[in-house]
Motif scaffolding. Structure first.
Motif, short mmCIF file in Angstrom:
data_model
loop_
_atom_site.label_atom_id
_atom_site.label_comp_id
_atom_site.label_asym_id
_atom_site.label_seq_id
_atom_site.Cartn_x
_atom_site.Cartn_y
_atom_site.Cartn_z
N GLN A 108 0.81 -1.22 0.00
CA GLN A 108 0.00 0.00 0.00
C GLN A 108 0.85 1.27 0.00
N ASP A 109 2.10 1.14 0.45
CA ASP A 109 2.93 2.34 0.52
C ASP A 109 3.63 2.67 -0.79
N LEU A 110 3.33 1.90 -1.84
CA LEU A 110 4.01 2.12 -3.12
C LEU A 110 3.03 2.57 -4.19
N SER A 111 3.53 3.40 -5.12
CA SER A 111 2.68 3.81 -6.24
C SER A 111 2.64 2.67 -7.26
N ILE A 112 1.70 2.77 -8.19
CA ILE A 112 1.58 1.70 -9.21
C ILE A 112 2.87 1.61 -10.03
N GLU A 113 3.42 2.78 -10.33
CA GLU A 113 4.65 2.80 -11.14
C GLU A 113 5.80 2.11 -10.39
N GLU A 114 5.88 2.39 -9.10
CA GLU A 114 6.94 1.77 -8.29
C GLU A 114 6.74 0.26 -8.21
N GLU A 115 5.48 -0.14 -8.07
CA GLU A 115 5.19 -1.58 -8.01
C GLU A 115 5.59 -2.28 -9.29
N GLU A 116 5.29 -1.62 -10.42
CA GLU A 116 5.67 -2.20 -11.72
C GLU A 116 7.18 -2.35 -11.82
N LYS A 117 7.88 -1.30 -11.37
CA LYS A 117 9.35 -1.34 -11.44
C LYS A 117 9.89 -2.45 -10.54
N ILE A 118 9.29 -2.61 -9.37
CA ILE A 118 9.74 -3.66 -8.45
C ILE A 118 9.49 -5.05 -9.05
N ASP A 119 8.32 -5.22 -9.67
CA ASP A 119 8.03 -6.51 -10.30
C ASP A 119 9.05 -6.82 -11.39
#
Lengths: 184, 103
Positions: A108-119
């Motif tokens: 929840q503490d991450l933006s969608i863009e950050e989540e995509e980058k992490i994936d």
């Protein structure tokens, strides 16, 4: 309390000593497992199995290394063996090879863009060699010094340095190839 | 990259995890079997497997073993009949000349 004293207390089935040991190390081990498997549920299951194993084999701890190093070794072996089994299972049943960890990995503490980058980073980390993956996970997710990583992986500090450097280089190169820019 | 992965780190685990670990340890104690049982079990499984392979091997090498044995037995019985000169006893069933010819 020294490591040997703590180990002795755990061996003598002192529940408070074991709880103390668990509380001190649970996040470190959870992050190591998560860094290797990229699935929070699986990582938590592995943490449980690792501490069960530690409790059952604490009598074999002779104090030649730090207790935390010994714990990391068990954790690393357990995680590698899980990944190996998973590889065989996905090979035997390719249709069931669906990532089930997506829901549990919601941050929840991450933006969608950050989540995509992490994936994307997870996928790239998975392409690294086993040794590079272990070294980079211990370095980034567990923030361990290279000396301790060398002890855990049973190799020299120079080798760890090379492994981390190469892993970083590969990640950067692959991320550039996919996104056209670097992941900072 | 490090910053991003740092954000990805686990900050808390299941609060009931320790209790789960303790119950798993208890389960392990209940279902664990002595070492000698494990060794005996593993050895017998290994031996059975080896026997299976050996049987399969002999079957593949001598697929007509039973037929060969039967033929051998028949030959032995026939030779014995000839040796005992009881060929005449069969003359009621087959012509004696025919039986002597086959000899």
């Amino acid at each position: 309390m020294t490591d040997i004293e703590l180990a002795k207390k755990i061996e003598d089935k002192d529940p408070e000593a074991f709880r103390l040991f668990f509380e001190e190390n649970k996040l470190k081990i959870a992050n190591l497992c998560y860094g290797m498997v990229h699935n929070r549920d699986v990582a938590e299951d592995l943490v449980q199995d690792i501490f069960v194993e530690v409790y059952c084999s604490i009598k074999y701890f002779k104090g030649k290394s730090k207790l935390s190093t010994w714990l990391y070794r068990i954790a690393l072996n357990k995680t590698i063996s899980y990944l190996r089994k998973e590889k065989v299972r996905s090979f035997l049943t390719p249709l069931s090879n669906v990532k089930t960890g997506i829901a549990s990995n919601e941050r929840q503490d991450l933006s969608i863009e950050e989540e995509e980058k992490i994936d994307l980073l997870h996928k790239i980390i998975d392409t690294l060699s086993s040794k590079q993956k272990q070294a980079i996970t211990l370095f980034i997710y567990d923030e361990l010094p290279q000396k301790e990583i060398a002890e855990i992986m049973n190799c020299s500090v120079a080798s760890v340095e090379v492994l981390i450097h190469r892993a970083k280089k590969t990640i950067k190169k692959k991320a550039e190839k996919i996104y056209g820019n670097t992941i900072e | 990259m490090e910053t991003l992965l740092n954000k990805d780190r686990i900050k808390e685990v299941n609060p009931y995890m320790f209790e789960k670990i303790l119950s798993k340890i208890e389960d392990n104690k209940r279902v664990s079997m002595p070492l000698w049982v494990k060794i005996t079990l593993k050895t017998s499984i290994g031996l059975s497997f080896l026997l299976m392979i050996f049987n399969l091997y002999t079957f593949l090498i001598y697929p007509n073993r039973e037929n060969i044995n039967k033929e051998l037995e028949q030959e032995i019985v026939y030779n014995k009949t000839i040796e005992e000169n009881s060929i005449d006893a069969l003359s009621s069933l087959y012509p004696v000349e025919f039986l002597k010819q086959t000899k």
